[in-house]
Scaffold this active site. Structure first.
Site, short mmCIF file in Angstrom:
data_model
loop_
_atom_site.label_atom_id
_atom_site.label_comp_id
_atom_site.label_asym_id
_atom_site.label_seq_id
_atom_site.Cartn_x
_atom_site.Cartn_y
_atom_site.Cartn_z
N ASP A 14 -26.67 -11.54 24.92
CA ASP A 14 -26.47 -9.78 24.58
C ASP A 14 -26.62 -9.31 25.95
O ASP A 14 -27.09 -9.61 26.53
CB ASP A 14 -27.74 -9.20 24.15
CG ASP A 14 -28.78 -8.07 23.48
OD1 ASP A 14 -27.68 -7.65 22.15
OD2 ASP A 14 -28.90 -7.16 24.08
N GLU A 16 -26.04 -5.91 27.94
CA GLU A 16 -26.85 -4.22 28.16
C GLU A 16 -25.53 -3.33 29.09
O GLU A 16 -25.14 -4.08 30.04
CB GLU A 16 -27.99 -3.83 28.78
CG GLU A 16 -29.16 -4.30 27.94
CD GLU A 16 -28.89 -4.21 27.05
OE1 GLU A 16 -28.80 -2.35 26.07
OE2 GLU A 16 -30.22 -4.23 26.04
N HIS A 159 -33.61 -3.06 22.72
CA HIS A 159 -32.61 -2.33 24.18
C HIS A 159 -32.80 -3.09 25.56
O HIS A 159 -32.01 -2.26 25.93
CB HIS A 159 -32.46 -0.86 23.76
CG HIS A 159 -32.36 -0.13 22.62
ND1 HIS A 159 -30.65 -0.76 22.57
CD2 HIS A 159 -32.09 0.85 21.91
CE1 HIS A 159 -30.25 -0.19 21.19
NE2 HIS A 159 -31.62 0.70 20.79
N ASP A 164 -34.17 -8.32 22.89
CA ASP A 164 -32.15 -8.79 21.65
C ASP A 164 -31.88 -9.68 21.65
O ASP A 164 -31.89 -10.62 20.84
CB ASP A 164 -31.51 -7.67 21.95
CG ASP A 164 -32.24 -5.66 22.20
OD1 ASP A 164 -33.42 -5.46 22.06
OD2 ASP A 164 -31.14 -5.29 22.42
#
Length: 196
Positions: A14, A16, A159, A164
């Site tokens: 994952d 960001e 988030h 995540d």
């Protein structure tokens, strides 16, 4: 493709980012990944990445990642090769992400930017697997937060990249449980996610 699922090394990743345009100026700010095989966690990869530009305010509000938090972080030029090395050999590793086109597009854009050859990993998307496994009568949508609530995962999405990724691992394992004998090999699972 004929490998039994319990013998496959999966890297659940994952990211960001500073926005939604991997080839339009948006950059990766955080990596989170979990390596699993046979239902066991083999390791985790987690790091901030220092973007060239500032993180927009709405992204700071969404993720809680501030410019100060990434100020001393390594650049994508440092992080990407370390991540690929950590993932392991391309012939042994399968990448998984929730809404994989988003994360994979950022990884491919980073490969282009850093002039690092993209490893041709097999890629699975837990959104697509969920759509083939869970009916619309059971869930309103296939967002990570919705599926985490549906499966009552121990880790909830925040988030933040590692949280995540850990949530996605739990969802992936629960989806495999629901599929049961329908998918015993990587090939069967890959065919399922393509909707064939």
């Amino acid at each position: 493709m004929d490998r039994p699922l319990n013998l496959v090394t999966f890297v659940v990743v994952d990211l960001e980012t500073t926005g939604g345009a991997p080839y339009g100026g948006s950059e990766i700010t955080e990596f989170g990944a979990v390596k699993v095989r046979g239902g066991e966690v083999l390791g985790e990869f987690s790091t901030f990445v220092q973007p060239v530009g500032a993180i927009p305010d709405f992204i700071i509000e969404l993720t809680g990642i501030t410019n100060e938090m990434v100020a001393d972080a390594p650049s994508i030029h440092e992080v990407l090769p370390k991540f690929f090395e950590w993932c392991g050999p391309v012939e042994e590793t399968v990448l998984i992400a929730h809404n994989a086109p988003f994360d994979i597009s950022f990884l491919k854009a980073a490969s282009l930017k850093t002039e690092w050859a993209w490893p041709e990993f097999i890629i699975l998307d837990t959104v697509k697997i969920a759509r083939r496994t869970i009916s619309k009568d059971e869930v309103l949508n296939y967002k990570l937060s919705t599926l985490a609530q549906f499966f009552q995962t121990q880790v909830q999405p925040t988030h933040r990249a590692l949280d995540d990724a850990q949530t996605t691992v739990e969802i992936f394992h629960r989806l495999i449980e629901r599929l049961g004998n329908k998918t015993k090999t990587l090939g069967e699972l890959h065919t399922l996610k393509l909707g064939k």
